[in-house]
Each structure stands twice: as C-alpha cells, then as structure tokens.
Design a protein around this motif. Structure first.
Motif, mmCIF file in Angstrom:
data_model
loop_
_atom_site.group_PDB
_atom_site.id
_atom_site.type_symbol
_atom_site.label_atom_id
_atom_site.label_comp_id
_atom_site.label_asym_id
_atom_site.label_seq_id
_atom_site.Cartn_x
_atom_site.Cartn_y
_atom_site.Cartn_z
ATOM 1 N N LEU A 220 -27.948 -25.825 -26.491
ATOM 2 C CA LEU A 220 -27.217 -26.041 -25.245
ATOM 3 C C LEU A 220 -26.087 -25.041 -25.038
ATOM 4 O O LEU A 220 -25.196 -25.276 -24.222
ATOM 5 C CB LEU A 220 -26.662 -27.473 -25.216
ATOM 6 N N ASP A 221 -26.116 -23.904 -25.737
ATOM 7 C CA ASP A 221 -25.065 -22.906 -25.593
ATOM 8 C C ASP A 221 -25.534 -21.710 -24.777
ATOM 9 O O ASP A 221 -26.728 -21.394 -24.735
ATOM 10 C CB ASP A 221 -24.610 -22.396 -26.966
ATOM 11 N N ASP A 222 -24.588 -21.062 -24.150
ATOM 12 C CA ASP A 222 -24.798 -19.788 -23.465
ATOM 13 C C ASP A 222 -23.577 -18.931 -23.804
ATOM 14 O O ASP A 222 -22.711 -18.695 -22.978
ATOM 15 C CB ASP A 222 -24.917 -20.009 -21.950
ATOM 16 N N ARG A 223 -23.513 -18.481 -25.055
ATOM 17 C CA ARG A 223 -22.243 -17.987 -25.576
ATOM 18 C C ARG A 223 -21.739 -16.729 -24.886
ATOM 19 O O ARG A 223 -20.529 -16.552 -24.732
ATOM 20 C CB ARG A 223 -22.312 -17.784 -27.087
ATOM 21 N N TYR A 224 -22.631 -15.835 -24.441
ATOM 22 C CA TYR A 224 -22.149 -14.615 -23.790
ATOM 23 C C TYR A 224 -21.449 -14.920 -22.467
ATOM 24 O O TYR A 224 -20.621 -14.140 -22.003
ATOM 25 C CB TYR A 224 -23.300 -13.640 -23.551
ATOM 26 N N ARG A 225 -21.788 -16.061 -21.858
ATOM 27 C CA ARG A 225 -21.090 -16.471 -20.635
ATOM 28 C C ARG A 225 -20.003 -17.504 -20.937
ATOM 29 O O ARG A 225 -19.394 -18.037 -20.016
ATOM 30 C CB ARG A 225 -22.091 -17.028 -19.618
ATOM 31 N N GLY A 226 -19.799 -17.777 -22.221
ATOM 32 C CA GLY A 226 -18.713 -18.660 -22.606
ATOM 33 C C GLY A 226 -18.956 -20.129 -22.358
ATOM 34 O O GLY A 226 -18.008 -20.897 -22.184
ATOM 35 N N VAL A 227 -20.203 -20.564 -22.351
ATOM 36 C CA VAL A 227 -20.547 -21.966 -22.101
ATOM 37 C C VAL A 227 -21.139 -22.545 -23.381
ATOM 38 O O VAL A 227 -22.106 -21.997 -23.927
ATOM 39 C CB VAL A 227 -21.550 -22.091 -20.934
ATOM 40 N N PHE A 228 -20.570 -23.665 -23.837
ATOM 41 C CA PHE A 228 -20.975 -24.243 -25.120
ATOM 42 C C PHE A 228 -21.219 -25.741 -24.959
ATOM 43 O O PHE A 228 -20.352 -26.489 -24.507
ATOM 44 C CB PHE A 228 -19.892 -23.992 -26.172
ATOM 45 N N GLY A 229 -22.443 -26.158 -25.312
ATOM 46 C CA GLY A 229 -22.794 -27.569 -25.252
ATOM 47 C C GLY A 229 -23.002 -28.091 -23.842
ATOM 48 O O GLY A 229 -23.006 -29.307 -23.630
ATOM 49 N N LEU A 230 -23.216 -27.207 -22.894
ATOM 50 C CA LEU A 230 -23.380 -27.596 -21.491
ATOM 51 C C LEU A 230 -24.557 -26.861 -20.875
ATOM 52 O O LEU A 230 -24.831 -25.714 -21.217
ATOM 53 C CB LEU A 230 -22.123 -27.242 -20.686
ATOM 54 N N ARG A 231 -25.221 -27.543 -19.937
ATOM 55 C CA ARG A 231 -26.243 -26.874 -19.132
ATOM 56 C C ARG A 231 -26.071 -27.143 -17.639
ATOM 57 O O ARG A 231 -26.459 -26.319 -16.816
ATOM 58 C CB ARG A 231 -27.660 -27.298 -19.571
ATOM 59 N N ARG A 232 -25.483 -28.262 -17.294
ATOM 60 C CA ARG A 232 -25.327 -28.589 -15.873
ATOM 61 C C ARG A 232 -24.013 -27.972 -15.381
ATOM 62 O O ARG A 232 -23.003 -28.657 -15.162
ATOM 63 C CB ARG A 232 -25.388 -30.100 -15.677
ATOM 64 N N VAL A 233 -24.032 -26.659 -15.261
ATOM 65 C CA VAL A 233 -22.861 -25.910 -14.819
ATOM 66 C C VAL A 233 -23.239 -25.025 -13.634
ATOM 67 O O VAL A 233 -24.414 -24.672 -13.452
ATOM 68 C CB VAL A 233 -22.270 -25.035 -15.945
ATOM 69 N N ILE A 234 -22.236 -24.659 -12.848
ATOM 70 C CA ILE A 234 -22.421 -23.732 -11.733
ATOM 71 C C ILE A 234 -21.377 -22.638 -11.842
ATOM 72 O O ILE A 234 -20.169 -22.916 -11.889
ATOM 73 C CB ILE A 234 -22.288 -24.450 -10.375
ATOM 74 N N PHE A 235 -21.838 -21.397 -11.921
ATOM 75 C CA PHE A 235 -20.935 -20.255 -11.935
ATOM 76 C C PHE A 235 -20.556 -19.934 -10.490
ATOM 77 O O PHE A 235 -21.421 -19.756 -9.632
ATOM 78 C CB PHE A 235 -21.607 -19.059 -12.599
ATOM 79 N N ILE A 236 -19.248 -19.836 -10.226
ATOM 80 C CA ILE A 236 -18.762 -19.708 -8.860
ATOM 81 C C ILE A 236 -17.480 -18.885 -8.859
ATOM 82 O O ILE A 236 -16.678 -18.952 -9.808
ATOM 83 C CB ILE A 236 -18.521 -21.117 -8.241
ATOM 84 N N ASN A 237 -17.262 -18.115 -7.816
ATOM 85 C CA ASN A 237 -16.041 -17.344 -7.657
ATOM 86 C C ASN A 237 -14.850 -18.280 -7.463
ATOM 87 O O ASN A 237 -14.942 -19.254 -6.712
ATOM 88 C CB ASN A 237 -16.197 -16.405 -6.456
#
Length: 777
Positions: free
Chosen positions: A675-692
């Motif tokens: 559940l990590d996306d470390r290069y984008r700094g997201v850890f233990g999460l998947r229901r996220v939205i990248f937004i300005n």
C-alpha cells in the motif's frame, strides 16, 4: 452507477520523499517482498537467472535487456513480480472450501493477491457459492460444450493479457479463428492502442523505430507521459548512462516524478557506497492532462517559424529538407495547418507558457539525434491518435526517424503485449495476414472485424457475447466503468480465467465459471522429459527465449500452451486437423508454424537459440515506409473544440477537474503488492487524490480533507467513488491524479480515444465534494 461497497478507512501517512530513486530504498523493498512472499532459498536463487540467456524473461515490464546477457538484470519491481510468482503461499481446494465467493468479494484486491498461487482447476458451485475442484478433462468438456452450444462463434470472446508468450498467443488466435471469430480483446486495447493505430498512418508500422543501441548515441531524449522508476525501472539505467555522457533529457509529464529527477543505480557500487546519485532530467515540462497534443503542435509551429526566419536571413535551415523531400509526403498541408493555428489556443490547451514552449523547441533544435519516448500518458486520452501522429510529425520535420541515435520509442507495459499483437491477437486483422493463415493452415478465416475490450463489455451487456475466456490478466478490474463491467461478466453463460493467482475477476463470474491454474514464466515446463522454452517480444522488437527454473507451484498446473491446445481439441474435435497434441509436446513445432505465417520469423528456432535472440525488422527504422504513398506521411490535425471536458468546464467553471488514473510504486497493472507509493511520499494509503494546493484553496478545503469524486457525463448514469484523501502535490491547476483500479468506476465506457477505442483513463471530467461522515459510516 455509484460505488456501493462500504470502504474500510485506511490508516497511513503522507511524507515528502527526498531521496533519489532506487538505491538502498529499492534493495530494502526487495528484501521485504522476498520475505513477505515467503520465497524459498531455491527460488531466491532464480532471481540471478532473470533476463539471462539461459534463464527466464522478467514477467513484469517490456523494457529490453542489454544484450540479454548482463550479470545483474533485475529491478525492484521485477523482483516483486518474481516473488509473487515464486511465493510459497498456496490457494488450494481447501481454501475455496472455507470461503464463499461473497466472503472473498469483501476482501481488497491487495488481500486477494496475498493468498498465493492457485493449485487446482476449480469450477463454480452456484448452490454453495463456492468454487470446488474439477478435473482438467471435465473443465475442457464444459468449455467445449458451452462454445458448441452458441448460435454463432461471435458470441464468444477470447481476451489476452500481455504476460502470454508468443507461442501461447499464436495458438490462442489459431484456435479462435478455427472456431470462427476475430473477437480478440486484449490488454493493448487499454494501453498502447493509439500507438498501434496512429503510427501506421504516419510511418507505416505501429512499432517503435529504436533499439537500445540508439540510446548510446542519442544526444537528446524527450520523455512523454512516463514514470520509469515505477513502470519500467531498468529504463533508468539507460537514462543514467545518457545523462552521464551529457545527453539532454526532458521530462514532459503533468506529475514531476522523482525517478526522472535523480537516480542511484544499485548496479554501481560507488554510487551506493557514497550515497550519491545521478541527475536525470535537466528540464521538466508539465502540460495539463490531455494537453500533450497542443504542446507538441506548439513546438512544431515554433520550429516552423524559426525555420522561416532562417530562410529569410540566410541562416542554416532547421528543417531536414532533404529528408522531407526524399522520404515524406504531405508536408505542405501540414505546414499550412501549423501556420494558421492560433498560439493562444495552443497555449490554453497545453497549459504551458510560451517561454517554456520556446525553450523546449530550442532543446529539440539543438539535438542532432533525438529519441522521443512515451507511455500511457500519451495514449489514454480522447485525442491520443492525433497526439501520437503529431509527435511523429515533429520527429519527421528534422529527420529524426531512421537515423542512428534517433527515433520513436513507445514503451509498452506488460512483458509481451507487443508480441501478442505480432502473433495475431488483433480484432481487426489485415487481409494479408488472413490470406497467409488460410494458405498455411488450409481453413477459411473469419473476415469481419471482432470486438475490442470496450466493445466486448458492451456486447456482453447486450447478450451478444455469452462466453468469455481470459488468457491471464484481471479483466474485471483492469477495465473502465467497473460496475457496468461487473454486470457484463455476470451476464455471461460461462467465464473462464487462466491465471497464476487469485484475483477479483474470478469472483465476478458468469452463470458457470472456471479458474484454470497455469504455470508461471519462472517455473520449469517439461514435456516428455525435455525442458520447453517460450519467447517474448519486448518494446524494441527483440525476440528472446525464456526457460523457467523453479519447481512448479503444484503438480496439477498446466502451461498456457497445454490449456489452449486442449481447449481447442475439445471444442473443434475432428473437424480441425491441426496438430494440437504435437504443439503442446514440443513448442519448437509452434515456432516452425509461426515462421510459416510471418516472414520476419525465418529460422525462428535457430535464431532464438542464440544468446540475446534476434531483432524483428521494423521497416520505418530502415526508412522503408509501408504506407499507401510509399513514404512517411505528415498528418495535420486541428484542436478539437467540442469535447466532453470542454462542455463540462463550460458548465461548472473552475470547479471542474480533469482526473487521470495512475499506478502506485507497489503495484503492477492491477496487482497490488503493498500500500505504499514511496516516490510520491504516500505510505499505507491508496484512496488518495493528488491535487494542486491552489485548487484545494479554491474549493474551500484543506490538504488532507476527504472527498467524494463524481464523473461529469451526459448519459444520466451516476459514477461516484467515496472517501478519498486530498494530497497537495506538484500537478497543474485543474488536474487530479489517483490510483487505479480504485478510480476505474469513474471512466465511462463510452469515453474512448477516437480511432483507437482506448479508455480515456488519463483524462476524464470530475467534481469533488466533501465526504460526509454518514456516507463513510
């Protein structure tokens, strides 16, 4: 169709990632995945045979290997793929006896993946809502009975994943066409179809024109819509070498991806020991979602303007006039279209400032040997075919096709998605291919076009397709408009999935359903005491052979080739005289027949036995143009003014957002490793939205707030996903990024690339609203 499944709140955190890509972080996660999958010592050793001449080809991405013979040719995500296949965890008949399908459906995709390898063929028992064991003979009898009971062959669809080998794919299309259909939806329909449909109209063939050797000679690389650190990490090794010798690398992507900023190579001890890294891109351009077409056209327009100025002042011309005259047609019409195009419209649509367009144009002009690479960031939009063709136009303007160190480089995703298409997995086969098939095999070929992925889903909904067979993949989760796709699969009389591991597609089944477990590419495949190898074709048209080295996960597994050939025998019976048993006993015989159908595969068995395999000829690389004119063709395109996104923006103003779906770093296609996306700094999460952050402020929200997402579409269907966390990120205003398959329910089935049918998963219009506590509870 709103999302109805109750979501379990995710616990995790977001923290900026300041390290270079790969390096010690990658080695750490390699160790974690080997431990998590309980990979045995014997299977651990097989990693060192990955991508070696006497070993197996990585079951992950389609990036080619340096001479297919280097000493250390695997990456973090390749290890994840191998560890998932080499896991000691098993999904046995006892597992299925303990769980109803309804219970399994309540698990997340990540949880389903973690159960391990399938071990026995299973058939669905509707009375108990469970899968139960079935013999292979009974399974093939069931398939044959359902196929024979159909009113016409086009009521069956044969889906193919890019993990299938050349040999399996060839037999699969041979079986389907002997049965009588061209219904061959495949994963290419959802990723690089715009490349496959766009490039033939410009350079004559839908494949790239470069090899790895060209990267050694390129002085400029333009990287469109890619995140190599996650999707094909071994590409970073090539980019590192290019950067270290002074090549200019430009990243053109809405997200500023960490892997294209700095990279620490695990294969270079000095970088590892000194904690140093290599800068990759020297320039970042961030167009808005769907803005690549306007950006590329703007660069072409500026190049033409500068060439006009050079002509007036007597300076050296910037266009390759000799190449254009000798090798192309249509340039005058193309130039006329560029001159009349509005700068204001180009800049508005691209989302890029004029000064940066001019800077990018100057980089392109300075390059004497330019490679343009692209991924799905270019191919999953409504205007993807014009975008691919516009990029081809730009490269033709300076003769950057068919020159050493220069060319077109579409980077495919799955390991053999390009090879499957070469082998005839194509719903729109050419008459020449069908003529050759008839000549070689002696039976009439179906001549009408079949269904692609989107058309297959629609046909299932309409009752026109009643039997679905999936050769690999996770169709239910990879496709758009998820609730509709679920209903489509559930409306079938029979669904069959040929798989290595459990996934949600097995649980979204027809009235009758089979799970057929198959050997993985890492596993030993022996027939009559003789090890069998299978071949794949990578993104650069190299064909090489692969031999598994690990003990099979279960003695009850069959190879894909054995499963396909036995389906064919059971279904076609005596009316088909093809040697199905001989094919599965000796894969070299399949390659002999492939050679008879495809001229470029001459001496197939001999050439593929050489270390590194062989390169298939790509005519455009040799400046041979397989087009109607016999030359490369400039194709002008206007910016489309009336689109769903433009109409939605006119209605909702700045509240209207355009969303793209993307992978996390711990994911390959629909397979969720963690559940990590470390290069984008997201850890233990998947229901996220990248937004300005400016868009968060405009909406009156805060970073970290939870929102629901609703698609804006004009068919009256509600498409909504709930409870996503906002993450402030470096992304253009009005644009959102989120992971799939979680956001696949938002992509309307009718929202496809013009001329390609690819779902527009990189640009669809949405609105955000605050998630209420009641909606989550």
């Amino acid at each position: 169709m709103a999302e109805t499944k109750k979501q379990i709140p995710e616990s995790g955190h977001v923290a900026p990632y300041h390290h270079a890509a790969a390096g010690w972080g990658a080695l750490k996660y390699v160790a974690i995945n080997l431990f998590k999958e309980r990979v045995s010592g014997a299977n651990y050793k097989t990693l060192f045979a990955q991508n070696q001449p006497d070993g197996f080809d990585c079951p992950g991405c389609a990036w080619p290997d340096r001479e297919h013979a280097s000493t250390f040719e695997f990456c973090e995500n390749g290890v994840k793929a191998v560890a998932a296949e080499s896991t000691s965890k098993r999904v046995t008949p006892e597992f299925f006896a303990a769980h109803t399908v309804a219970e399994l459906l309540a698990q997340s995709d990540h949880e389903l993946e973690q159960h391990g390898r399938l071990t026995h063929p299973m058939v669905y028992d509707a009375a108990r809502d469970r899968y139960k064991p079935v013999s292979w003979d009974a399974a093939f009898k069931l398939i044959a009975g359902e196929l024979k009971a159909l009113d016409e062959p086009d009521q069956a669809a044969f889906y193919t994943s890019g993990r299938a080998s050349n040999e399996a794919a060839f037999l699969y299309q041979l079986f389907g066409r002997a049965y009588g259909t061209n219904n061959f939806p495949d994963c290419s329909n959802m990723c690089h179809e715009a490349t496959s449909r766009g490039l033939p109209g410009t350079v004559g063939i839908g494949k790239g024109t470069v090899t790895l050797d060209d990267f050694e000679h390129a002085d400029t690389l333009l990287i469109f819509g890619q995140n190599p650190a996650t999707n094909h990490p071994r590409m970073l090794g090539e980019l590192r070498e290019c950067a270290r010798r002074g090549a200019t690398i430009v990243s053109i992507n809405p997200l500023r991806e960490r892997g294209l900023e700095r990279f620490t190579s695990p294969q270079h001890p000095l970088e590892m020991l000194t904690m140093s890294s290599t800068p990759i891109s020297s320039m970042f351009v961030q167009p808005r979602l769907g803005g690549d077409f306007a950006l590329i056209k703007a660069v072409a327009k500026r190049l033409l303007e500068l060439d006009d100025m050079a002509l007036l002042t007597g300076a050296p011309r910037l266009l390759d006039l000799d190449f254009i005259a000798a090798h192309t047609t249509g340039f005058q019409d193309f130039a006329r279209d560029l001159r009349t195009e509005s700068w204001a419209l180009l800049l508005e649509e691209s989302g890029v400032q004029r000064a940066q367009v001019e800077q990018l144009t100057n980089v392109y002009i300075r390059g004497e040997r330019v490679i343009a690479t692209w991924g799905m960031g270019l191919t999953q939009h409504k205007n993807s075919v014009p975008t691919v063709q516009m990029l081809s136009n730009l490269m033709l303007m300076r003769g950057n096709i068919g020159r050493r160190g220069a060319g077109l480089c579409p980077v495919r995703g799955h390991s053999n998605v390009q090879g499957d298409r070469t082998m005839g997995i194509e719903e729109r086969p050419t008459p020449a291919f069908l003529d050759r098939m008839e000549k070689v095999f002696g039976f009439a070929q179906p001549r009408h076009h079949g269904y692609d992925v989107v058309a297959t889903i629609a046909a299932m909904m309409e009752g026109k397709v009643k039997v679905f067979v999936g050769l690999g993949g996770n169709f239910a989760m990879a496709t758009p408009d998820t609730p509709l796709t679920f209903k489509a699969l559930q409306s079938c009389e029979l669904t069959v999935h040929i798989s290595t591991k459990l996934n949600r597609s097995h649980l979204i089944h027809g009235r009758k359903a089979l799970i057929l477990p198959t050997l993985g590419r890492t596993e030993i495949d022996t027939r009559n005491g003789v090890p069998q190898g299978v071949t794949v074709e990578d993104s650069m048209s190299m064909v090489h052979i692969s031999y598994g080295l690990s003990k099979p996960a279960s003695p009850d597994l069959l190879s894909e080739i054995a499963i396909v050939s036995r389906m064919a025998e059971a279904t076609l019976g005596q009316r088909c005289k093809l040697p199905w048993k001989a094919y599965r006993d000796d894969y070299a015989l399949i390659r002999d027949d492939i050679e008879k159908v495809f001229d470029d595969f001459y001496d197939f068995n001999a050439r593929v036995a050489r270390p590194g395999g062989f390169h298939l000829k790509v005519a455009s690389r040799e400046r041979e143009w397989v087009t109607a004119s016999g030359k490369a063709q400039f194709v002008p395109h206007a910016i489309e003014r009336d689109t769903p996104i433009r109409r939605a923006r006119a209605r909702y103003g700045e509240r209207l957002m355009v969303m793209m779906s993307t992978r996390s770093h711990d994911q390959y296609n629909t397979t969720i490793y963690a559940l990590d996306d470390r290069y984008r700094g997201v850890f233990g999460l998947r229901r996220v939205i990248f937004i300005n952050q400016a868009d968060i402020d405009m909406l009156g929200m805060k970073n970290g707030d939870h929102v629901d997402v609703e698609t804006v579409w004009d068919d009256g269907v509600e498409r909504r996903v709930r409870d996503f966390r906002l993450v402030a990120y470096d992304i253009p205003r009005g644009c959102l990024g989120a992971y799939y398959p979680e956001t696949n329910p938002l992509v309307p089935l009718a929202s496809v690339a013009d001329g390609a049918g690819t779902p527009t998963s990189k640009s669809f219009p949405v609105l955000l609203t605050r998630t209420s506590v009641a909606a989550v509870a």
